[in-house]
Design an enzyme around this catalytic site. Structure first.
Site, PDB file in Angstrom:
ATOM      1  N   CYS A 116       0.713  -1.273   0.037  1.00 26.14           N
ATOM      2  CA  CYS A 116       0.005  -0.001  -0.049  1.00 26.14           C
ATOM      3  C   CYS A 116       1.038   1.333   0.034  1.00 26.14           C
ATOM      4  O   CYS A 116       0.305   2.398  -0.354  1.00 26.14           O
ATOM      5  CB  CYS A 116      -0.923  -0.012   0.913  1.00 26.14           C
ATOM      6  SG  CYS A 116      -1.819  -1.450   1.300  1.00 26.14           S
ATOM      7  N   HIS A 258      -3.614   6.800   3.191  1.00 27.24           N
ATOM      8  CA  HIS A 258      -3.981   5.716   2.547  1.00 27.24           C
ATOM      9  C   HIS A 258      -5.321   5.108   3.329  1.00 27.24           C
ATOM     10  O   HIS A 258      -5.627   5.385   4.293  1.00 27.24           O
ATOM     11  CB  HIS A 258      -2.786   4.271   3.038  1.00 27.24           C
ATOM     12  CG  HIS A 258      -3.280   3.301   2.746  1.00 27.24           C
ATOM     13  ND1 HIS A 258      -3.695   2.788   1.505  1.00 27.24           N
ATOM     14  CD2 HIS A 258      -3.308   1.948   3.304  1.00 27.24           C
ATOM     15  CE1 HIS A 258      -4.141   1.356   1.423  1.00 27.24           C
ATOM     16  NE2 HIS A 258      -3.722   0.890   2.569  1.00 27.24           N
ATOM     17  N   ASN A 288     -10.141  -0.612  -0.127  1.00 30.55           N
ATOM     18  CA  ASN A 288      -8.649  -0.553   0.055  1.00 30.55           C
ATOM     19  C   ASN A 288      -8.268  -1.066  -1.362  1.00 30.55           C
ATOM     20  O   ASN A 288      -8.306  -2.186  -1.553  1.00 30.55           O
ATOM     21  CB  ASN A 288      -8.321  -1.193   1.093  1.00 30.55           C
ATOM     22  CG  ASN A 288      -6.770  -1.268   1.377  1.00 30.55           C
ATOM     23  OD1 ASN A 288      -5.987  -0.713   0.399  1.00 30.55           O
ATOM     24  ND2 ASN A 288      -6.252  -1.733   2.452  1.00 30.55           N
TER      25      ASN A 288
HETATM   26  O1  UT7 Z   1      -3.595  -1.639   3.482  1.00 28.88           O
HETATM   27  C1  UT7 Z   1      -3.213  -2.378   4.684  1.00 28.88           C
HETATM   28  C2  UT7 Z   1      -3.541  -2.087   5.700  1.00 28.88           C
HETATM   29  N1  UT7 Z   1      -4.917  -2.688   6.323  1.00 28.88           N
HETATM   30  C3  UT7 Z   1      -5.247  -2.437   7.510  1.00 28.88           C
HETATM   31  O2  UT7 Z   1      -4.665  -1.923   8.267  1.00 28.88           O
HETATM   32  C4  UT7 Z   1      -6.594  -2.969   7.937  1.00 28.88           C
HETATM   33  C5  UT7 Z   1      -6.619  -3.223   9.456  1.00 28.88           C
HETATM   34  N2  UT7 Z   1      -7.585  -3.542  10.041  1.00 28.88           N
HETATM   35  C6  UT7 Z   1      -8.980  -3.361  10.037  1.00 28.88           C
HETATM   36  O3  UT7 Z   1      -9.254  -2.449   9.079  1.00 28.88           O
HETATM   37  C7  UT7 Z   1      -9.856  -4.201  10.992  1.00 28.88           C
HETATM   38  O4  UT7 Z   1      -9.252  -4.504  11.849  1.00 28.88           O
HETATM   39  C8  UT7 Z   1     -10.955  -4.863  10.355  1.00 28.88           C
HETATM   40  C9  UT7 Z   1     -11.963  -4.103   9.382  1.00 28.88           C
HETATM   41  C10 UT7 Z   1      -9.983  -5.955   9.454  1.00 28.88           C
HETATM   42  C11 UT7 Z   1     -11.487  -5.646  11.243  1.00 28.88           C
HETATM   43  O5  UT7 Z   1     -12.402  -4.932  12.208  1.00 28.88           O
HETATM   44  P1  UT7 Z   1     -12.177  -5.184  13.891  1.00 28.88           P
HETATM   45  O6  UT7 Z   1     -13.254  -4.085  14.289  1.00 28.88           O
HETATM   46  O7  UT7 Z   1     -10.998  -5.325  14.529  1.00 28.88           O
HETATM   47  O8  UT7 Z   1     -13.069  -6.278  13.922  1.00 28.88           O
HETATM   48  P2  UT7 Z   1     -12.722  -7.987  14.522  1.00 28.88           P
HETATM   49  O9  UT7 Z   1     -11.705  -8.611  13.629  1.00 28.88           O
HETATM   50  O10 UT7 Z   1     -12.440  -7.569  15.959  1.00 28.88           O
HETATM   51  O11 UT7 Z   1     -13.967  -8.782  14.162  1.00 28.88           O
HETATM   52  C12 UT7 Z   1     -15.034  -8.613  15.272  1.00 28.88           C
HETATM   53  C13 UT7 Z   1     -15.871  -9.427  14.896  1.00 28.88           C
HETATM   54  C14 UT7 Z   1     -15.464 -10.910  14.910  1.00 28.88           C
HETATM   55  O12 UT7 Z   1     -16.556 -11.671  15.586  1.00 28.88           O
HETATM   56  P3  UT7 Z   1     -16.425 -12.458  17.053  1.00 28.88           P
HETATM   57  O13 UT7 Z   1     -15.148 -13.153  17.076  1.00 28.88           O
HETATM   58  O14 UT7 Z   1     -16.212 -11.161  17.917  1.00 28.88           O
HETATM   59  O15 UT7 Z   1     -17.420 -13.058  17.146  1.00 28.88           O
HETATM   60  C15 UT7 Z   1     -15.599 -11.326  13.473  1.00 28.88           C
HETATM   61  O16 UT7 Z   1     -15.527 -12.747  13.256  1.00 28.88           O
HETATM   62  O17 UT7 Z   1     -16.927  -9.360  13.627  1.00 28.88           O
HETATM   63  C16 UT7 Z   1     -16.560 -10.648  12.805  1.00 28.88           C
HETATM   64  N3  UT7 Z   1     -16.302 -10.328  11.471  1.00 28.88           N
HETATM   65  C17 UT7 Z   1     -17.474  -9.971  10.603  1.00 28.88           C
HETATM   66  N4  UT7 Z   1     -18.813  -9.759  10.726  1.00 28.88           N
HETATM   67  C18 UT7 Z   1     -19.534  -9.688   9.777  1.00 28.88           C
HETATM   68  C19 UT7 Z   1     -15.170 -10.046  10.907  1.00 28.88           C
HETATM   69  N5  UT7 Z   1     -15.339  -9.820   9.319  1.00 28.88           N
HETATM   70  C20 UT7 Z   1     -16.752  -9.831   9.315  1.00 28.88           C
HETATM   71  C21 UT7 Z   1     -17.748  -9.486   8.509  1.00 28.88           C
HETATM   72  N6  UT7 Z   1     -18.956  -9.376   8.508  1.00 28.88           N
HETATM   73  N7  UT7 Z   1     -17.119  -8.980   7.140  1.00 28.88           N
END
Ligand code: UT7
Length: 331
Positions: A116, A258, A288
């Site tokens: 990125c 970004h 992204n």
């Molecule tokens: O370009 C490179 C740089 N990219 C980044 O830096 C990305 C950085 N990270 C992020 O943007 C975020 O961490 C994410 C968007 C990837 C995830 O967001 P989060 O608030 O950290 O969510 P999480 O991973 O803690 O997930 C929370 C819950 C989980 O369920 P449980 O385990 O709490 O029951 C996931 O399984 O949300 C669930 N989950 C989803 N639910 C519905 C994960 N993906 C999805 C989804 N739809 N697509």
């Protein structure tokens, strides 16, 4: 030292729009979850029939950038193609693009894989060459077809990415105006290399049938870890380039970060203390697009008149590697 100017920009965004609601049909997710957690509503996806490969997108975007710069293809004397999704392994996509553009001056053409941060890496690298007079006009591209490398069965990652391309022609400022690159920074921290990787398919582990069966060959990301480092690094690098140029945030007209997650952008903005109205955000439309996010966001803000000549811009990128880079410039 020569002054360096962004002479023209261009973008190409694939025709196919895929909304969060469309993704609800593929994985267990919802428009609400995706929008709340990421700020994304739609993404563009390249055709797999041809015509929208990374080099094609770059070709169309470059034609617009050349027009804006009032230059001909043969005025370009260096091509830097930033992408983690090149057309082929060999030859590099910069050479393919050189040929598509009809450039016959045998200019240098390289691909860089800085994820990125690739576009910002490209801008900063060519700046040095222009400053010392080694080259006059460089074409820097961020062009990605991430849809090929995303596991469409994995809701943790597939909702985050999109395809697209942004380019800039960066050259010696011969207009006598104040446009210049004021300061820059490039960095990397390999200790976070496992936070976002795609270990299968390289020299170490070529793709086998088992990988294909297990969907092990796609990109994989540890979102939470990336989130934390991203916000910290983006804020640190922004401060660094300001300090190097002896400027403050007050001097910045536009922060162009970004676009990985709107919450990353907002948190970074808060850490810096920059007002939200000075931050360019378009992640809602394109998700992204890796190396393409910064040039697409910059171009759109130039095209709609938000960014004007003489404005001070801060480009700020972070990505897999973990790579990062920032550029402070007078547009
Ligand atoms: O370009 C490179 C740089 N990219 C980044 O830096 C990305 C950085 N990270 C992020 O943007 C975020 O961490 C994410 C968007 C990837 C995830 O967001 P989060 O608030 O950290 O969510 P999480 O991973 O803690 O997930 C929370 C819950 C989980 O369920 P449980 O385990 O709490 O029951 C996931 O399984 O949300 C669930 N989950 C989803 N639910 C519905 C994960 N993906 C999805 C989804 N739809 N697509």
């Amino acid at each position: 030292m020569k002054k360096v100017k962004i002479k023209g920009t261009g973008i190409y965004t694939p025709k196919k729009v895929v909304s969060n609601t469309d993704l609800e049909k593929i994985v267990e997710t919802s428009d609400e979850w995706i929008f709340e957690r990421t700020g994304i509503r739609n993404r563009r996806i390249c055709s797999t029939e041809g015509g929208e490969w990374p080099s094609d997108m770059a070709y169309h975007a470059t034609l617009d950038a050349l027009k804006a710069a009032n230059l001909e293809p043969n005025d370009i004397d260096f091509i830097v193609f930033a992408s983690v999704t090149p057309d082929f392994k060999l030859p590099n996509t910069a050479c393919i693009l050189q040929q598509k553009l009809g450039i016959t001056n045998k200019c240098a053409a390289i691909d860089i894989a800085a994820a990125c941060s690739g576009f910002v890496y490209g801008v900063n690298m060519v700046t040095g060459l222009i400053k010392i007079g080694a080259i006059k006009n460089a074409l820097v591209i961020g062009s990605e077809m991430l849809s090929r490398e995303v596991n469409w069965k994995d809701r943790n990652s597939c909702i985050l990415f999109g395809d697209g391309c942004g380019v800039a022609i960066i050259g010696e400022n011969e207009d006598g105006d104040e446009s210049d690159i004021l300061s820059l920074h490039l960095g990397a921290d390999g200790s976070g290399k496992e936070f976002f990787d795609q270990p299968i398919g390289g020299a170490v582990e070529p793709i086998t049938e088992t990988h294909l069966k297990e969907d092990a060959h796609y990109m994989q990301m540890k979102g939470k870890e990336m989130f934390k480092v991203a916000t910290r690094t983006l804020a640190e690098n922004a401060k660094l380039v300001l300090k190097k140029a002896d400027k403050t945030l007050e001097d910045v007209d536009w922060l162009i970060p970004h676009q990985a997650n709107v919450r990353i952008i907002e948190t970074t903005g808060k850490m810096l203390g920059i007002p939200p109205e000075k931050v360019i955000i378009n992640i809602d439309k394109y998700a992204n697009t890796s190396a393409a996010t910064v040039p697409i966001a910059m171009h759109e803000a130039i095209a709609d008149g938000r960014i004007k000549r003489g404005d001070t811009l801060l480009l700020d990128a972070f990505g897999a590697g973990l790579t990062s880079g920032a550029t402070l410039l007078k547009y």
